[in-house]
Design an enzyme around this catalytic site. Sequence first.
Site, mmCIF file in Angstrom:
data_model
loop_
_atom_site.group_PDB
_atom_site.id
_atom_site.type_symbol
_atom_site.label_atom_id
_atom_site.label_comp_id
_atom_site.label_asym_id
_atom_site.label_seq_id
_atom_site.Cartn_x
_atom_site.Cartn_y
_atom_site.Cartn_z
ATOM 1 N N ASP A 125 50.634 75.273 89.536
ATOM 2 C CA ASP A 125 50.992 76.131 88.397
ATOM 3 C C ASP A 125 52.173 77.097 88.862
ATOM 4 O O ASP A 125 52.256 77.568 89.660
ATOM 5 C CB ASP A 125 49.654 76.912 88.125
ATOM 6 C CG ASP A 125 49.988 78.080 87.059
ATOM 7 O OD1 ASP A 125 50.841 78.298 86.547
ATOM 8 O OD2 ASP A 125 49.096 78.857 86.917
ATOM 9 N N VAL A 126 52.959 76.680 87.769
ATOM 10 C CA VAL A 126 54.505 77.400 88.413
ATOM 11 C C VAL A 126 54.665 78.777 88.513
ATOM 12 O O VAL A 126 55.389 79.524 88.827
ATOM 13 C CB VAL A 126 55.660 76.780 87.237
ATOM 14 C CG1 VAL A 126 55.885 75.328 87.278
ATOM 15 C CG2 VAL A 126 55.316 77.318 85.638
ATOM 16 N N ASN A 139 61.273 72.029 85.267
ATOM 17 C CA ASN A 139 61.030 71.383 83.722
ATOM 18 C C ASN A 139 59.869 72.059 83.263
ATOM 19 O O ASN A 139 59.864 72.228 81.893
ATOM 20 C CB ASN A 139 60.854 70.010 83.887
ATOM 21 C CG ASN A 139 60.433 69.275 82.606
ATOM 22 O OD1 ASN A 139 60.746 69.147 81.775
ATOM 23 N ND2 ASN A 139 59.185 69.068 82.756
ATOM 24 N N TYR A 168 59.972 81.815 72.731
ATOM 25 C CA TYR A 168 60.494 80.715 72.936
ATOM 26 C C TYR A 168 61.975 80.853 73.042
ATOM 27 O O TYR A 168 62.424 80.448 74.226
ATOM 28 C CB TYR A 168 59.973 79.541 72.126
ATOM 29 C CG TYR A 168 60.490 78.006 72.773
ATOM 30 C CD1 TYR A 168 59.697 77.579 73.793
ATOM 31 C CD2 TYR A 168 61.397 77.501 72.255
ATOM 32 C CE1 TYR A 168 60.034 76.413 74.490
ATOM 33 C CE2 TYR A 168 61.652 76.174 72.957
ATOM 34 C CZ TYR A 168 61.149 75.532 73.854
ATOM 35 O OH TYR A 168 61.426 74.295 74.440
HETATM 36 N N1 LIG Z 1 60.002 68.364 73.389
HETATM 37 C C1 LIG Z 1 61.035 69.217 72.963
HETATM 38 O O1 LIG Z 1 61.323 68.948 71.827
HETATM 39 C C2 LIG Z 1 62.071 70.204 73.780
HETATM 40 C C3 LIG Z 1 63.115 70.291 73.406
HETATM 41 C C4 LIG Z 1 63.903 71.223 74.155
HETATM 42 C C5 LIG Z 1 63.209 71.740 75.304
HETATM 43 N N2 LIG Z 1 62.227 71.419 75.868
HETATM 44 C C6 LIG Z 1 61.351 71.623 77.116
HETATM 45 O O2 LIG Z 1 61.296 70.751 78.012
HETATM 46 C C7 LIG Z 1 60.428 71.047 78.937
HETATM 47 C C8 LIG Z 1 59.165 69.732 79.333
HETATM 48 O O3 LIG Z 1 58.541 69.990 77.909
HETATM 49 P P1 LIG Z 1 57.868 68.766 77.224
HETATM 50 O O4 LIG Z 1 58.576 68.777 75.807
HETATM 51 O O5 LIG Z 1 57.841 67.635 77.894
HETATM 52 O O6 LIG Z 1 56.539 69.028 76.749
HETATM 53 P P2 LIG Z 1 55.208 68.360 77.207
HETATM 54 O O7 LIG Z 1 54.200 69.528 77.007
HETATM 55 O O8 LIG Z 1 55.073 67.009 76.754
HETATM 56 O O9 LIG Z 1 55.310 68.442 78.891
HETATM 57 C C9 LIG Z 1 54.973 69.794 79.713
HETATM 58 C C10 LIG Z 1 54.774 69.645 80.828
HETATM 59 O O10 LIG Z 1 54.523 70.824 81.583
HETATM 60 C C11 LIG Z 1 53.210 71.030 82.210
HETATM 61 N N3 LIG Z 1 52.808 72.332 82.310
HETATM 62 C C12 LIG Z 1 52.507 73.350 81.337
HETATM 63 N N4 LIG Z 1 52.302 74.364 81.838
HETATM 64 C C13 LIG Z 1 52.753 74.540 83.309
HETATM 65 C C14 LIG Z 1 52.234 75.425 84.333
HETATM 66 N N5 LIG Z 1 52.053 76.551 84.306
HETATM 67 N N6 LIG Z 1 52.620 74.942 85.624
HETATM 68 C C15 LIG Z 1 53.116 73.673 85.913
HETATM 69 N N7 LIG Z 1 53.122 72.734 84.766
HETATM 70 C C16 LIG Z 1 52.846 72.938 83.558
HETATM 71 C C17 LIG Z 1 52.207 70.359 81.152
HETATM 72 O O11 LIG Z 1 50.933 69.833 81.751
HETATM 73 C C18 LIG Z 1 53.142 69.214 80.863
HETATM 74 O O12 LIG Z 1 52.963 67.978 81.715
HETATM 75 C C19 LIG Z 1 59.849 72.567 78.586
HETATM 76 O O13 LIG Z 1 60.435 73.313 79.300
HETATM 77 C C20 LIG Z 1 60.260 72.481 77.112
HETATM 78 O O14 LIG Z 1 60.430 73.738 76.787
HETATM 79 C C21 LIG Z 1 61.226 70.414 75.198
#
Ligand SMILES: NC(=O)c1ccc[n+]([C@@H]2O[C@H](COP(=O)([O-])OP(=O)(O)OC[C@H]3O[C@@H](n4cnc5c(N)ncnc54)[C@H](O)[C@@H]3O)[C@@H](O)[C@H]2O)c1
Length: 295
Positions: free
Chosen positions: A64-65, A91, A158
């Site tokens: 958990d980050v 990430n 966000y």
């Molecule tokens: N998907 C998009 O459109 C998008 C766009 C820009 C930025 N992002 C960023 O990309 C990153 C990854 O997100 P994603 O889109 O792959 O979403 P996702 O929900 O598919 O993956 C996020 C991962 O982070 C994990 N996670 C959540 N809370 C956590 C915690 N407290 N400790 C450890 N792990 C945790 C989740 O279990 C999941 O595996 C994020 O920082 C998100 O803000 C996503």
Amino acid sequence: MSNEFMGKTAIISGAAGGIGLAIAEALAEQGMNIAMADIDKAALIASGEALQAKGYNVITCSLDVTDYSQWEDVVANAQDKFGKVHMVVNNAGVGGASGKIEDAEHETWRWVMDVNVTGVLYGAQACIPVIKSHGEGGWVLNVASMAGMMGMPYATAYCASKAAVVSMTESWIPELEPHHIHTSVLCPAFVKTRIHESYRNRQEKYAIAPDKRIDKEKLKAGANAAAMAVESGIPTEMLAKRVIEALSSKQHYIFTHPHYRKVAMGRFKAIEEAFVDAEESPVVGHLIDEDIITF
Ligand SMILES: NC(=O)c1ccc[n+]([C@@H]2O[C@H](COP(=O)([O-])OP(=O)(O)OC[C@H]3O[C@@H](n4cnc5c(N)ncnc54)[C@H](O)[C@@H]3O)[C@@H](O)[C@H]2O)c1
């Protein structure tokens, strides 16, 4: 195959799925050892096994980050298994909820800030000393978003959290450069992941008392719009390829959606015009020839 990543070790938070998993696979393909870390244990184990089955050097670590001691355990596990650590990919992130200012739940704000901002600080704090210690240099890759480059109505938490990640990265670039640690910030627009379902991993400590909950109907329109936008996003594999390309060419800002340039430029234009207004101001205009103070 030989490249700058080969045989080195990366720790990636939020690696159980989405963008983190795709980056894990892309870096493993480059020959890196990967410590995949995530709060979602079941998804993490399944994803770790899938990468191991492809022959990659991967371990999985529960994380958990928002808990610094868990970060220390991840670093210790990575060192035990692979020796040195060279890269951290901060990430893990959550989407929070969209809604009006007056409908922002305080616990949701805390959750988004803790995961998206404090989690990035903790990741860097835990990993940078061990990256510095071997003197071989390395990488810090922070995952922000285009949302860090622009404010958006109804998405305050966000956007604020991602703007903080951009700013943290900009502070760390010059700080870590003398240690040969290349620092970058990834700013994608929409990517097809499960970010719009982030609540699935929301920790108990951010639970909202029933009397403080916002009527779900009020948040529904924003949630539907977010889901549609994410569903229309680029595939994670494309994003991960772009990350390797941009890390290899030593980019500090990594953009994956070039058509969003006009959004950033619109913001810079407004800032430029506001500076011209200050230069022309009878109150502060005379400061134009003063030295700029930084440290
Ligand atoms: N998907 C998009 O459109 C998008 C766009 C820009 C930025 N992002 C960023 O990309 C990153 C990854 O997100 P994603 O889109 O792959 O979403 P996702 O929900 O598919 O993956 C996020 C991962 O982070 C994990 N996670 C959540 N809370 C956590 C915690 N407290 N400790 C450890 N792990 C945790 C989740 O279990 C999941 O595996 C994020 O920082 C998100 O803000 C996503």
